[in-house]
Scaffold this active site. Structure first.
Site, mmCIF file in Angstrom:
data_model
loop_
_atom_site.group_PDB
_atom_site.id
_atom_site.type_symbol
_atom_site.label_atom_id
_atom_site.label_comp_id
_atom_site.label_asym_id
_atom_site.label_seq_id
_atom_site.Cartn_x
_atom_site.Cartn_y
_atom_site.Cartn_z
ATOM 1 N N GLU A 1 0.727 1.241 11.777
ATOM 2 C CA GLU A 1 -0.421 0.563 11.153
ATOM 3 C C GLU A 1 -1.505 0.204 12.182
ATOM 4 O OE1 GLU A 1 -0.562 0.845 8.158
ATOM 5 O OE2 GLU A 1 1.475 0.856 7.363
ATOM 6 N N GLY B 1 0.816 -1.217 0.000
ATOM 7 C CA GLY B 1 0.000 0.000 0.000
ATOM 8 C C GLY B 1 0.845 1.261 0.000
HETATM 9 N N1 PCA Z 1 0.470 0.494 4.593
HETATM 10 C C1 PCA Z 1 0.790 -0.891 4.658
HETATM 11 C C2 PCA Z 1 -0.540 -1.549 4.798
HETATM 12 C C3 PCA Z 1 -1.452 -0.663 4.045
HETATM 13 C C4 PCA Z 1 -0.718 0.633 3.992
HETATM 14 O O1 PCA Z 1 -1.051 1.633 3.425
HETATM 15 C C5 PCA Z 1 1.455 -1.286 3.367
HETATM 16 O O2 PCA Z 1 1.808 -0.440 2.545
HETATM 17 O O3 PCA Z 1 1.645 -2.503 3.169
#
Ligand code: PCA
Length: 167
Positions: free
Chosen positions: A87, A13
């Site tokens: 997160e 993400g």
């Molecule tokens: N950050 C984590 C989980 C979703 C996000 O935006 C990622 O990039 O894997």
């Protein structure tokens, strides 16, 4: 780079290269991170974009969605702790292991042979089982891009705070 303890994390993400939170992995006050490989999940999962901030989530529903593309990083304990906190583990996301198919391995291999394209490995991922009932019916993506055709640009933490919304 030396890591006393290390872990591998698969990001799909906003932490990926070119995405709005990638710089956080290279802020040494958060710990250490090193790009290892591009990869995709061996199983399909729904990767959706939701909430008022357009946050990407990998729903822990194997068998739905796409084989999701992302990047494997090697991180030290400090970075892993930072990422868990960033997160909001375990409320927003849970950190679990996921099976991955390597696309291109560019990083170090710790004395082992360089994994070839198509080889299978595993890494931690931030996915979720604590999702809203309507999330599984949202459009899902194979590869996340905050600036994709979907028009659902990620709202950064800084922007939320400027608006007085820290949720
Ligand atoms: N950050 C984590 C989980 C979703 C996000 O935006 C990622 O990039 O894997």
């Amino acid at each position: 780079m030396s890591f006393l303890h290390m872990a591998r994390v698969f990001v799909y993400g906003t932490l990926k290269r070119g995405q709005p939170n990638n710089y956080r992995m290279f802020d040494t006050s958060n710990g250490k991170a090193e790009f290892l490989a591009s990869a995709r999940t061996t199983q399909t999962y729904p990767l959706i974009i939701t909430t008022q901030h357009n946050i990407p989530f990998l729903l822990n529903i194997p068998g739905k969605g796409h084989k999701v593309r992302g990047e494997i990083y090697k991180v030290d304990d400090k970075m892993l702790e930072f990422l868990d906190d960033f997160e909001s583990v375990p409320q927003m996301y849970q950190r679990t292991l996921v099976n991955l198919e390597v696309e291109e391995w560019v990083g170090e291999t710790m004395g082992e042979e360089r994994p070839t394209a198509g080889s299978i490995t595993e890494a931690f991922v931030y996915s979720t089982t604590t999702y809203q009932p309507d999330w599984p019916s949202l459009p899902c993506y194979e590869s996340y891009d905050s600036h994709g055709d979907h028009g659902l640009e990620y709202e950064t933490r800084e922007s939320r705070e400027r608006r007085g919304n820290v949720e």
